[in-house]
Design an enzyme around this catalytic site. Structure first.
Site, mmCIF file in Angstrom:
data_model
loop_
_atom_site.group_PDB
_atom_site.id
_atom_site.type_symbol
_atom_site.label_atom_id
_atom_site.label_comp_id
_atom_site.label_asym_id
_atom_site.label_seq_id
_atom_site.Cartn_x
_atom_site.Cartn_y
_atom_site.Cartn_z
ATOM 1 N N TYR A 283 0.623 -1.223 0.098
ATOM 2 C CA TYR A 283 -0.103 0.045 0.233
ATOM 3 C C TYR A 283 0.920 1.337 0.160
ATOM 4 O O TYR A 283 2.239 1.180 0.188
ATOM 5 C CB TYR A 283 -0.958 0.082 1.119
ATOM 6 C CG TYR A 283 -0.380 -0.333 2.345
ATOM 7 C CD1 TYR A 283 0.149 0.829 3.283
ATOM 8 C CD2 TYR A 283 -0.321 -1.523 2.960
ATOM 9 C CE1 TYR A 283 0.669 0.798 4.751
ATOM 10 C CE2 TYR A 283 0.099 -1.743 4.484
ATOM 11 C CZ TYR A 283 0.710 -0.714 5.058
ATOM 12 O OH TYR A 283 1.231 -0.854 6.372
ATOM 13 N N HIS B 61 6.244 -0.651 1.265
ATOM 14 C CA HIS B 61 6.024 0.394 0.137
ATOM 15 C C HIS B 61 7.035 0.081 -0.849
ATOM 16 O O HIS B 61 8.219 -0.206 -0.578
ATOM 17 C CB HIS B 61 6.113 1.709 0.833
ATOM 18 C CG HIS B 61 5.411 2.102 2.181
ATOM 19 N ND1 HIS B 61 3.922 1.805 2.259
ATOM 20 C CD2 HIS B 61 5.793 2.497 3.260
ATOM 21 C CE1 HIS B 61 3.667 2.065 3.240
ATOM 22 N NE2 HIS B 61 4.867 2.349 4.200
#
Length: 331
Positions: free
Chosen positions: A257, A307
């Site tokens: 995400y 990430h």
């Protein structure tokens, strides 16, 4: 009715049908609002804001890349009106941090919007508006830049996580209008700053209720602040639907995400007319570290696997290259 008049009516009707069909096709292929479509087709030069350079103003061939990703139907912030999540979005969001037995989201949000503002915010785009924004990342490349007063000259100054300003004002400024965080990165704010909570699970929403009222929640998957200093009248919630849109449309599914930095940037891109970006990327020696850290090898946060920092930074560079943002790389 004369034959000439009938021919004019048929021609006009045909033109309107063609334009309606084209707008329908473009809305599904490029996902751009009809306003932009008609400006492009009809060659209109009307500006979307009063700044010198407006993010949403279409003026050259580079805009196709931007408009294929940019979708104004997703709003960055939750309100009572936009608090219902589509099933697919809810399942994706709940899987981000694998919360076991989450509380009923509808009930939690009802409690939350009795405590904090429930109305929509930042839906005031207008050709006469020029909202300038500085997004201040946490990179060590901010050191010895003297950017502080320039950062503070923007209408909105957006910061994130535990970034301090005290002691670093010359380089990072002192002004903060919006501060994005999640429970595990929370920090106290002054009364004039809007806290924007990024919730990655239902417990995060319960945490902000608790942190502003009872202090009952002191742990998520790690210990967190039981209480937080913030103006309840300025607390805002990042919309999980917007978060998924950023992940799908801008990051194309890279990483698990988006990072707080990239979510802060996307928040600004969607509510501001002009965006300046500071403190993103490595310093001139290639070190990834926070500006308040003396340890230049303190960039382990990039190796979490959560990430995709390189992909996010490449998108940031593309936005700058296409003149949608201005990126200041520091030292």
């Amino acid at each position: 009715m004369s034959r000439f008049t009938q021919r004019k009516i048929r021609t006009l009707t045909g033109l309107l049908c063609a334009m309606t069909f084209s707008m329908f096709v473009f809305s599904y292929t490029l996902r751009e609002p009809s306003l932009y479509f008609f400006r492009s087709v009809l060659g209109l030069s009307g500006r979307t804001c009063s700044c010198q350079h407006c993010i949403t103003h279409l003026d050259d061939e580079n805009d196709s890349w931007f408009m294929e990703r940019f979708n104004q139907s997703f709003h960055p912030l939750m309100s009572r009106k936009s608090s219902t999540l589509p099933d697919e979005t809810y399942r994706w969001w709940q899987g981000l941090q694998a919360e076991e037995s989450p509380s009923n989201l509808t009930i939690v949000l009802d409690r939350l919007f009795q405590l904090i503002p429930a109305e929509e915010r930042y839906v005031d785009a207008h050709p006469d508006r020029c909202r300038s924004c500085s997004v201040v990342g946490n990179s060590g490349n901010l050191r010895e830049t003297g950017y502080g007063s320039f950062i503070d000259s923007s209408d909105f100054v957006i910061r994130m996580n535990q970034a301090p300003t005290q002691g670093f004002e010359e380089d990072v400024g002192y002004k903060t209008t919006h501060h994005l965080m999640y429970p595990e990165s929370a920090t106290d704010l002054d009364n004039s700053t809007s806290l924007i909570l990024i919730p990655f699970k239902t417990l995060d929403l319960e945490w902000i209720i608790s942190a502003l009222t009872t202090g009952d929640i002191s742990k998520t998957y790690v210990p967190v602040k039981s209480w937080i200093k913030a103006n309840k009248g300025k607390v805002l919630i990042y919309n999980p639907s917007f978060l998924k849109y950023i992940y799908d449309s801008w990051l194309e599914g890279n990483g698990r995400y988006p990072s707080t930095g990239f979510l802060s940037l996307m928040f600004a891109v969607h509510i501001c007319d002009e965006v300046k970006v500071f403190g993103f990327g490595a310093d001139q020696d290639g070190n990834w570290h926070h500006y308040w850290e003396d340890n230049k090898l303190g960039g382990a946060f990039r190796q979490t696997g959560v990430h995709d920092g390189d992909f996010e930074y490449n998108i940031t560079l593309l936005l700058a290259d296409k003149h949608k943002i201005t990126l200041y790389r520091g030292g």
